[in-house]
Design a protein around this motif. Structure first.
Motif, mmCIF file in Angstrom:
data_model
loop_
_atom_site.group_PDB
_atom_site.id
_atom_site.type_symbol
_atom_site.label_atom_id
_atom_site.label_comp_id
_atom_site.label_asym_id
_atom_site.label_seq_id
_atom_site.Cartn_x
_atom_site.Cartn_y
_atom_site.Cartn_z
ATOM 1 N N SER A 201 0.847 -1.195 0.000
ATOM 2 C CA SER A 201 0.000 0.000 0.000
ATOM 3 C C SER A 201 0.884 1.248 0.000
ATOM 4 N N VAL A 202 0.550 2.171 -0.877
ATOM 5 C CA VAL A 202 1.372 3.370 -1.066
ATOM 6 C C VAL A 202 0.468 4.599 -1.053
ATOM 7 N N VAL A 203 0.897 5.626 -0.330
ATOM 8 C CA VAL A 203 0.232 6.923 -0.465
ATOM 9 C C VAL A 203 1.239 7.905 -1.029
ATOM 10 N N TYR A 204 0.845 8.558 -2.124
ATOM 11 C CA TYR A 204 1.649 9.639 -2.678
ATOM 12 C C TYR A 204 0.824 10.918 -2.581
ATOM 13 N N GLY A 205 1.423 12.006 -2.142
ATOM 14 C CA GLY A 205 0.669 13.256 -2.155
ATOM 15 C C GLY A 205 1.538 14.465 -1.891
ATOM 16 N N PRO A 206 1.179 15.608 -2.511
ATOM 17 C CA PRO A 206 1.831 16.860 -2.135
ATOM 18 C C PRO A 206 1.530 17.120 -0.658
ATOM 19 N N VAL A 207 2.539 17.503 0.106
ATOM 20 C CA VAL A 207 2.384 17.585 1.557
ATOM 21 C C VAL A 207 1.279 18.570 1.951
ATOM 22 N N GLN A 208 1.159 19.645 1.199
ATOM 23 C CA GLN A 208 0.121 20.651 1.494
ATOM 24 C C GLN A 208 -1.279 20.012 1.501
ATOM 25 N N GLN A 209 -1.526 19.185 0.491
ATOM 26 C CA GLN A 209 -2.853 18.566 0.343
ATOM 27 C C GLN A 209 -3.159 17.603 1.509
ATOM 28 N N LEU A 210 -2.150 16.785 1.841
ATOM 29 C CA LEU A 210 -2.362 15.792 2.902
ATOM 30 C C LEU A 210 -2.532 16.469 4.260
ATOM 31 N N LEU A 211 -1.715 17.495 4.529
ATOM 32 C CA LEU A 211 -1.810 18.176 5.827
ATOM 33 C C LEU A 211 -3.121 18.958 5.933
ATOM 34 N N HIS A 212 -3.531 19.532 4.826
ATOM 35 C CA HIS A 212 -4.793 20.282 4.817
ATOM 36 C C HIS A 212 -5.953 19.346 5.153
ATOM 37 N N ARG A 213 -5.915 18.156 4.595
ATOM 38 C CA ARG A 213 -6.968 17.183 4.854
ATOM 39 C C ARG A 213 -6.960 16.752 6.325
ATOM 40 N N MET A 214 -5.748 16.516 6.839
ATOM 41 C CA MET A 214 -5.636 16.146 8.258
ATOM 42 C C MET A 214 -6.203 17.238 9.146
ATOM 43 N N GLU A 215 -5.913 18.481 8.781
ATOM 44 C CA GLU A 215 -6.379 19.612 9.586
ATOM 45 C C GLU A 215 -7.906 19.679 9.588
ATOM 46 N N ARG A 216 -8.504 19.510 8.419
ATOM 47 C CA ARG A 216 -9.970 19.563 8.321
ATOM 48 C C ARG A 216 -10.608 18.455 9.170
ATOM 49 N N GLU A 217 -10.006 17.272 9.126
ATOM 50 C CA GLU A 217 -10.545 16.161 9.923
ATOM 51 C C GLU A 217 -10.342 16.422 11.422
ATOM 52 N N HIS A 218 -9.152 16.938 11.737
ATOM 53 C CA HIS A 218 -8.818 17.177 13.143
ATOM 54 C C HIS A 218 -9.817 18.142 13.788
ATOM 55 N N PHE A 219 -10.211 19.173 13.047
ATOM 56 C CA PHE A 219 -11.128 20.172 13.602
ATOM 57 C C PHE A 219 -12.583 19.889 13.240
ATOM 58 N N GLY A 220 -12.848 18.642 12.819
ATOM 59 C CA GLY A 220 -14.228 18.211 12.613
ATOM 60 C C GLY A 220 -14.904 18.816 11.390
#
Ligand SMILES: [Zn+2]
Length: 329
Positions: free
Chosen positions: A213-232
């Motif tokens: 299993s591999v995840v590839y992503g521009p770091v901005q996109q992945l961190l932005h998604r984490m942030e949105r999930e983190h803050f509900g």
């Protein structure tokens, strides 16, 4: 926690696998009945035996004797059927469906608990979902061309970009080919446009083809998604997927917005994966000092000290291609 859609997609895959196994088994069975009509007759006779037992009971008379007779007939039919099948090179097992997963027969559950195969599928689909966000496709090493790298030695370093990149590409090719999930983490460093993303995607393509299993992503996109999930503000388990995938490729580290959330999220991922001995590939155009200035000692020391550095050199390939097309080459 996996998202509902991921679970449903995995269950749909298992259902499809189960369907294929059952259809195949039924086809083998039907072929045999067509080729040897006696097989069908025997099966029909055997299917009638319980009705015969009921009839014997209703009939009165000596039930024990009758049942014994039916049982013996049935045994004789079974023996005849086994001999017939054997003569035609088929064992009774050939009529059984061959499932992709023998633990759960492709149902996804064993004793009410999710089977490993279901969990593996959900991990795989979660990774795919994140990679798809980037709109980049895993590619092949064969698409990497050295023609855009100069064969002339650099005046300052004395190294020709083409020779340097040949080494880097060969290193990455061997890395991907020999991938086993506990490999070194890599730091792909170099200016914009010299092939870091392409190399990352070629590694992703090869490692994916081996079933990891591999995840590839521009770091901005992945961190932005984490942030949105983190803050509900969004549903999902991006952090878990980034921590658990076999290979994580963070592209363009250093180009994302600067925020304390991003920095601590990045630290958690990099450190968590190092602790779990799971490889991460980081591509960046920051040098060591810039990494330290931007992220602090905690992240910079891990990345520069524990990641295998690979230096990419050359001139921006997109610009070279643009110039060529303007010249009509
Ligand atoms: Zn299973």
């Amino acid at each position: 926690m996996f998202k509902k859609e991921i679970y449903e997609k995995a269950m749909a895959t298992l259902k499809e696998r189960r369907g294929i196994a059952l259809t195949r088994a039924a086809a083998v069975h039907e072929q045999m009945r067509e080729a040897v009509p006696r097989v069908r007759e025997i099966e029909q006779l055997m299917a009638q035996s319980s009705a015969k037992v009921v009839a014997a009971i209703l009939d009165g008379g000596n039930i024990e004797k009758q049942v014994e007779k039916i049982k013996n007939e049935n045994l004789a039919l079974q023996t005849e059927l086994a001999a017939l099948l054997q003569k035609h090179g088929v064992t009774a097992g050939n009529f059984e469906p061959v499932h992709s997963c023998s633990d759960c027969q492709d149902t996804g559950f064993v004793d009410g608990k999710p089977c490993d195969c279901l969990q593996r599928l959900m991990r795989e689909y979660s990774c795919m979902e994140l990679t798809e966000l980037s709109a980049m496709k895993p590619t092949s090493f064969d698409d990497l061309s050295l023609e855009y790298y100069s064969s002339r030695a650099d005046g300052r370093t004395g190294i020709a970009p083409r020779a340097q990149m040949r080494q880097v590409i060969e290193y990455c090719r061997a890395y991907a080919r020999n991938f086993d999930g506990h490999d070194d983490s890599l730091l792909l460093r170099g200016p914009t446009g010299v092939g870091k993303t392409h190399l990352s995607l070629a590694i992703a393509g090869e490692v994916l083809s081996q079933g990891y299993s591999v995840v590839y992503g521009p770091v901005q996109q992945l961190l932005h998604r984490m942030e949105r999930e983190h803050f509900g503000r969004a549903d999902g388990n991006t952090e878990d997927v980034l921590l658990e995938c076999d290979l994580l490729i963070l592209d363009d580290v250093g180009t994302e917005f600067s925020s304390s959330f991003y920095t601590s999220a990045l630290y958690n991922i990099i450190n968590g994966r190092l602790m779990a001995e799971k490889p991460t590939i980081i591509s960046t155009n920051l040098n060591q000092k810039e990494l330290t200035d931007r992220y602090g000692e905690q992240i910079a020391s891990r990345v520069t000290g524990l990641f295998e550095p690979l230096v990419c050199v050359g001139k921006d390939i997109r610009q070279q291609k643009l110039k060529q097309s303007l010249k009509g080459e």
